[in-house]
Motif scaffolding. Sequence first.
Motif, mmCIF file in Angstrom:
data_model
loop_
_atom_site.group_PDB
_atom_site.id
_atom_site.type_symbol
_atom_site.label_atom_id
_atom_site.label_comp_id
_atom_site.label_asym_id
_atom_site.label_seq_id
_atom_site.Cartn_x
_atom_site.Cartn_y
_atom_site.Cartn_z
ATOM 1 N N ARG A 47 41.008 24.491 39.716
ATOM 2 C CA ARG A 47 41.547 25.601 40.494
ATOM 3 C C ARG A 47 41.645 25.254 41.975
ATOM 4 O O ARG A 47 42.558 25.695 42.670
ATOM 5 N N GLN A 48 40.697 24.462 42.439
ATOM 6 C CA GLN A 48 40.722 24.075 43.845
ATOM 7 C C GLN A 48 41.929 23.173 44.111
ATOM 8 O O GLN A 48 42.637 23.340 45.094
ATOM 9 N N ARG A 84 45.114 25.052 44.136
ATOM 10 C CA ARG A 84 45.206 25.785 45.402
ATOM 11 C C ARG A 84 45.665 24.846 46.532
ATOM 12 O O ARG A 84 46.538 25.190 47.319
ATOM 13 N N GLU A 122 46.386 30.748 43.815
ATOM 14 C CA GLU A 122 45.086 30.857 43.164
ATOM 15 C C GLU A 122 45.275 31.265 41.715
ATOM 16 O O GLU A 122 45.948 32.251 41.426
ATOM 17 N N VAL A 169 34.395 29.329 45.627
ATOM 18 C CA VAL A 169 34.958 30.457 44.885
ATOM 19 C C VAL A 169 34.794 31.755 45.698
ATOM 20 O O VAL A 169 35.144 32.828 45.231
#
Lengths: 539, 353
Positions: free
Chosen positions: A255-256, A259, A265, A395
């Motif tokens: 997810r990072q 992003r 996101e 997060v």
Amino acid sequence: MSVTNPESEHGQSRLWTFHGGLHLPDEKALSNDQPIEPLRLPPLLVIPLRQHIGAPARPGVRVGDQVRKGQVIGTADGYVSAAVHASSSGTVIAIEERRIPHPSGLPAPCVVIATDGQDAWAPLPAPLTDYPHLDPALLRERVHWAGVVGLGGGAFPTSVKLRSERHIETLIINGAECEPYITCDDRLMRERSVQVLEGARIIRTLLGAERVLIGIEDNKPAAIAALSAALTQSGPDPHIRIIPVPTRYPSGGERQLIRILTGREVPTRGLPAQIGVACQNVATTAAVADAVLLGRPLITRVVTVTGRAVARLGNLAVPIGTPLSHLVAHCGGFRETPRRLLCGGPMMGFALSDLEIPITKAFNCLLALTAAEAPDPGPALACIRCGRCAEVCPVRLLPQQLYWHARAKAFDRAQGYNLFDCIECGCCAQVCPSHIPLVQYYRFAKNAIWAHEEERRKADQARARHQARQARLERLEQERQSKLRKKREILDDTTAATVPGQVADGDLDARRALIEAAKQRAAAKKAAAQSRIEPVDLG
Amino acid sequence: MAPNAAPKMTAAILSSPHGPRANRVDQVMLQVLLALIPGVLVMTWFFGWGLLINCVLAILFATAAEALVLRLRRRPVLPTLGDYSAVVTAVLFACAIPPTLPWWLTLLGMVFAIMLVKQLYGGLGYNPFNPAMAAYVFLLIAYPVEMTNWLAPHLLTQHHLSLTESWRLILFGALPPDLSWDALSAATPLEALRGQLREHQVMDAIRGASWWGSLGGRGWEWVSSAFLAGGLYLLWRRVITWRIPVAMLGSLLMLAGLFWLIDPQHHPNPAFHLWSGAAMLGAFFIATDPVTASTTPRGQLIFGAMIGVLVFVIRTWGGYPDAVAFSVLLLNIAAPTIDHYTQPSVFGHGRKS
Ligand code: SF4
Ligand code: SF4
């Protein structure tokens, strides 16, 4: 697909950031100039039937069978599962529980093969070199057969991720390798750059993605250069871009990285596909290329053996199932007794209990830390609420509040603070001045919640079964009663005529009883059907 | 080597992360103590040995009180003493009280701070109130005379108490021969200002007073500057973050500025508010006490700003000349609520990007 000006369409060079994160000493220089070395065949291979998320593979061999390299020894059991193959030729000497690399340290079923030294290949399926013109289902089937799983540590069956209901705009290839010490992906990108690119092209074709972004942390200039060179050599490809990203842990978190590269996101509990993104690790990508273009199953992987406790550090091409002791022996043993022996990096890796544990598909790094590298953090002190943990949480959680609630076993409240969004990256624990093992508390809380839900599910099942039984008994009883009543009615027929009201009542009662019985039968059926639904184990 | 290594490693199984950690509570506290040194030295320069004596006494009393409670609670004594949090509380307290406070009031304050405010709630990390400020307010209410008996800064007085004289004064309440309190003591700048404004003097006249310096009260402005320097050091070493001090000083500055612009004859200039009293000490060392402050980024801004507002309101219209301790305590109560309503939006939970 219309080919427009690639610079305007795919030429975005903007990078985004994520909250928090850490600059860690990367320790990559210890092993990143060691080329990938083949490993001598071990006498024994211990191949777990479950090396992935999902159902374990079903053993397809029996003790005493001769197997050849690349032969399927465990078939995928369903859609979310993966096949396992013999990584060399030999004899199956046992199918039994052995300890596998898993945080729980629990044993799991494995196929144990005594290798014969021939390393003889089984017949392999034909290469699918003309993949752009082949049926996508065929390609997926091939990847499924090859037992490819996410090699970045996730170990999710890759074939599942090669299909998407939604439109995938961007395919992200994750070469960030942000954990300290680990260099296997770095070496792979340098030495197998062509396969990485080929794999990326295959996956892009399958998903119909418009662009491929290969994200690599900028502390790996050699890997970036190698991939760029391979890309130039293979002729211009307007769809693929190699993007160096700033080195900041955990930029390699799926997810990072999404992003960083797209600015978007992934919704919590959602999948990247929801925002039109798919993500694959570089090693997985190369394994897909091997499966499709060479017809080879996933039977070896690159493992970094590092940490200052190891005599000779390196990156090894290891047959799956090789016991750790064999790797350690190859590396000249330990220089000193390791303080910690880990699978993975220092931030997210887990401790290994012994060296007879085998290498699995997701095993990327054997890390043997000395006492100086892994000093005893000392006893945890009280939380001083300094908020450092929240500053670094990628997060944007409040690790401190999670900790208080996890500690107080107030699991509802911990969930209210989004416990399950925690990726266990360890940033919070790394900076905590009280040296509280925060991640351990979160794992504990998650496990407790899972166990609780499992219990509740079981209790619900038991209750349903109990109710079904109860209903059946009642029905029988009612049937008996109504039979009795009927008999009595026939017997009383003569007298009944004089008391009409009673007949009507009796009639009504019987009908009510019948309706009730029918209702209960339906309920019982439903309950029985529910109790037949098997629990789905998601690992 | 491998086989005999295995059992030892089993014993060492622990949760990630496994590498060396950056900092530790004791180091954080030592940094805070280090950052307090300039302030303590400048205060000693202006107000004499009493301050140092109070520091030593407060540290002794606080440590003893902590050890005693830990004994009673059957907790390990040394690890807790080793986190130096009691020492920080003691030094902050010593900086807040008059430099000649009788020793038994310091004792009372430290027993109150450590035993009641800190340990009764469960020790460091559990206490809702800042122990040093709670003790200060408790004494201020119970012993208002002793607690407002300030020495004049040495620029404004003939006699400077020697080490022995200070010692005798604190221990026995014995003034040096043929010296009266009046010769030694002086109102703090905030107190003096307040008194003169009450007597309907205007700022033009007040500014001519001997105690009026260039930024705050004479002497006091240097003390504030020293605490400011220590605070900047803490910011630089990333022991504290900018939010609370900037929000607190910012809101104080803005309010003071606003009223000064509207009515410059009845309100001191904003610099005076910042460089007199405990504004700097409070902003960098007390409001930032992690245990009792707000912890979310937005919450910290609100927390700091509210303290600044309260300080101005109480100083201007309230019953006490200075108000940092009261304001911090009031916001300590509100911190959990502020935190609750200012949780950051979690990754992937949707936010305006
Ligand atoms: S970093 Fe540690 S001590 Fe600081 S608030 Fe978080 S949990 Fe508490
Ligand atoms: S381990 Fe969880 S709570 Fe801690 S920083 Fe990582 S995501 Fe945040």
